[in-house]
Design an enzyme around this catalytic site. Structure first.
Site, PDB file in Angstrom:
ATOM      1  N   ASN A 122       4.021   0.182  -5.608  1.00  0.00           N
ATOM      2  CA  ASN A 122       3.274   2.031  -5.200  1.00  0.00           C
ATOM      3  C   ASN A 122       5.146   2.591  -5.158  1.00  0.00           C
ATOM      4  O   ASN A 122       4.734   4.244  -4.651  1.00  0.00           O
ATOM      5  CB  ASN A 122       3.198   2.256  -3.144  1.00  0.00           C
ATOM      6  CG  ASN A 122       2.192   1.277  -3.209  1.00  0.00           C
ATOM      7  OD1 ASN A 122       0.728   1.411  -4.291  1.00  0.00           O
ATOM      8  ND2 ASN A 122       1.936   0.585  -2.604  1.00  0.00           N
ATOM      9  N   HIS A 142       7.378   2.737  -3.475  1.00  0.00           N
ATOM     10  CA  HIS A 142       8.557   3.321  -2.107  1.00  0.00           C
ATOM     11  C   HIS A 142       9.157   2.764  -1.976  1.00  0.00           C
ATOM     12  O   HIS A 142       9.326   1.175  -2.713  1.00  0.00           O
ATOM     13  CB  HIS A 142       8.156   2.832  -0.979  1.00  0.00           C
ATOM     14  CG  HIS A 142       6.054   3.638  -0.587  1.00  0.00           C
ATOM     15  ND1 HIS A 142       5.073   3.843   0.287  1.00  0.00           N
ATOM     16  CD2 HIS A 142       5.778   4.908  -1.730  1.00  0.00           C
ATOM     17  CE1 HIS A 142       4.191   4.692  -0.165  1.00  0.00           C
ATOM     18  NE2 HIS A 142       4.673   5.690  -1.438  1.00  0.00           N
ATOM     19  N   CYS A 196      12.198   7.926   2.295  1.00  0.00           N
ATOM     20  CA  CYS A 196      13.636   8.359   1.137  1.00  0.00           C
ATOM     21  C   CYS A 196      13.529   8.690  -0.400  1.00  0.00           C
ATOM     22  O   CYS A 196      12.076   7.336  -0.771  1.00  0.00           O
ATOM     23  CB  CYS A 196      14.946   7.662   1.910  1.00  0.00           C
ATOM     24  SG  CYS A 196      15.072   6.037   0.984  1.00  0.00           S
TER      25      CYS A 196
END
Lengths: 350, 350
Positions: free
Chosen positions: B262, B264, B299
């Protein structure tokens, strides 16, 4: 040059790309043509019996004693070819996938390591230090990686099961190779391959070490004698011209969790550092189809490193078949080389 | 507060430490005392049939169709309790060991993730994004971690096989928990545990999202209704006083290989960053016995992070029973918090 190596802990030997699968056996006992690049020669039964007598630690447990209702055994792999080949299956896990949804190169590399250790354990010469034999252990010796090459045509994805076949052979006075072929377990499909070259290092002095006859004898049960189809010792990584470098990643440093049980930086960490110097714009739509890493020097916990790469050559014009070759250099901030490498990345088929 | 979360991709629910093992069943169908902290209540067969009618995607494949001569099935786990619990075995691999020769906390954490995905797949509601259901997938929704806690008493070592039992339940209007218990497969020994709290996030906007009835219905087949024995939502990490911080690690940044499917940052990367702020002198002879991470903000690839820790409390006097509590803060260089955490480390028994 062997004495210059003191790189991360690892195991053994060289790959024979035409490894026998059940459909196409190319490996036959006591037969071989040493002049043919594709010929193989394996020890006959007599050789194995002689070797077995020399080895107090050897237990060719073709039927693993570790079986617990089938589950544990399937985790440990299976010996074939009189114990000289280990076959082990692995499922690809969700946490191993990269942003492209495929298994990362690092996750495949880790599996190669595991099969080496399982092979040693299966034939009864496992001691400590993950790959060290009892005779090596007595002398405080561990394996270190000298060079490795991994070629991947098709990256597996989540829930795929890969089968890895691995074997080992000696090279020269001081070297060993380990070879692997991995393929889709369900389809038995096209195989990818990896070759790994190692030497022995004393863990106290962190210096490479000449092979002793006791260790050679002990490892005889693993040995698969083959001609070098591809001689990894002859593959040399180009010296990257640091003045014309295209990409650099600075401020790299190992963490405590990057160390293995021998307190060396794990091999996969070096690979990660090398990949970090490939530009993001390339990583986003390319995958590594081949990589060679040539270890020069070990790095320590408090070292600060730089990863440099240079796009050496671009092949192909269209997006669909574009290939880029990179030269790599991982070095300490004082300029001394930790490793040299080269890789080929190719455009991913979306 | 839920809308503030946009953390790494992950899955579901809360842990009930007294999970039923085969010797001590505490889970019984259609029976339960919602006022008792240790009581459990599971849906009866009728509930499952009603739920099944609502779910076009559900296939309660208690006997997995994925079986290929036993090997593949053993990689996929096994459903029990009407599909509400997944049991999955994993061997500990050589590449997962830390310098202490034991499996790293990160390697255990990764296994928890895998069982969540396998659970969704096994009951037939797996779609994409690793844990997303088809209804979530239609809307571009993924799971994100809100909070997690992992308690480990005994770290396994190489070639150990661990069994993980996992289940899931809803919490409030917008939250889910996933609970895990892991134990030594061979001995069925003392179990360690983990609790994970998640919410749903829209992958396009990267904002958290209210649960829709369609998604709730779809997930009904997984749901194990239990009272919260430990309510992870009530465990709060202390605010670390950055002026009295003891340890700081700067210059941290995610690499491309740290991203999941994804895009991330993988959960385990956050854990690694947190551990990097524990002083080396402590890491060398202590192990993490408990950790809580509370995610505040996601982040991005080009962010530069700092990992701060402060030894909040030391328990015990002798080396053998020394325990140290740490507060943790992972933040961007501009000071905004990515996550807060707390950990307990204890002296390793040599």
């Amino acid at each position: 040059m062997l004495h210059a190596f003191a790189a991360p802990t690892f195991f053994m030997l060289r790959l024979q790309p035409t490894f026998p699968c059940s459909n196409k056996p190319t490996c036959s006992r006591g037969k071989g043509n040493s002049n043919s690049a594709h010929a193989t020669m394996v020890h006959g039964k007599e050789d194995i019996e002689v070797a077995a007598k020399k080895m107090p630690y050897q237990h060719l447990n073709m039927e693993s004693a570790r079986n617990i209702d089938g589950v544990y055994d399937s985790f440990g792999g299976k010996l074939s070819h009189d114990g000289r080949v280990l076959k082990q299956n692995f499922a690809i896990r969700s946490y191993e996938l990269g942003p492209d949804g495929k298994a990362s190169l690092g996750s495949l590399m880790k599996r190669l390591q595991e099969t080496s250790v399982q092979h040693c354990k299966s034939v009864g010469i496992f001691s400590s230090g993950f790959g060290s034999t009892p005779e090596m252990d007595k002398r405080g010796l561990v394996w270190v990686t000298r060079k490795l090459q991994i070629d991947v045509e098709n990256y597996p994805t989540w829930d795929d099961v890969i089968q890895i076949d691995t074997w080992t052979c000696a090279s020269g006075d001081n070297g060993w190779f380990r070879d692997w072929v991995f393929r889709d377990y369900r389809t038995g499909g096209n195989s990818d391959s990896s070759k790994w070259s190692l030497c022995v290092m004393n863990i106290q002095t962190r210096r490479s070490f000449q092979f002793l006859p006791e260790i050679r004898d002990e490892m005889e049960c693993l040995l698969k004698v083959t001609d070098p189809v591809i001689d990894i010792t002859k593959i040399n990584c180009e010296q990257l011209d640091v003045n014309t470098k295209n990409h650099v990643r600075t401020g790299l440093s190992p963490a405590w969790t990057d160390l293995d049980v021998n307190r060396h930086v794990k091999n996969v960490k070096y690979l990660d550092w090398v990949l970090e110097s490939i530009p993001l714009s390339v990583l986003k739509n390319h995958q590594v189809s081949s990589i060679v890493l040539e270890f020069r020097k070990e790095c320590r916990m408090d070292d600060m490193l730089q990863s440099l790469s240079s796009a050496a050559r671009t092949l192909g014009q269209s997006t669909s078949n574009e290939e880029i070759e990179f030269d790599h250099l991982l070095r300490l901030e004082d300029g001394s080389a930790i490793l040299r490498g080269k890789s080929v990345v190719e455009a991913e088929v979306s």
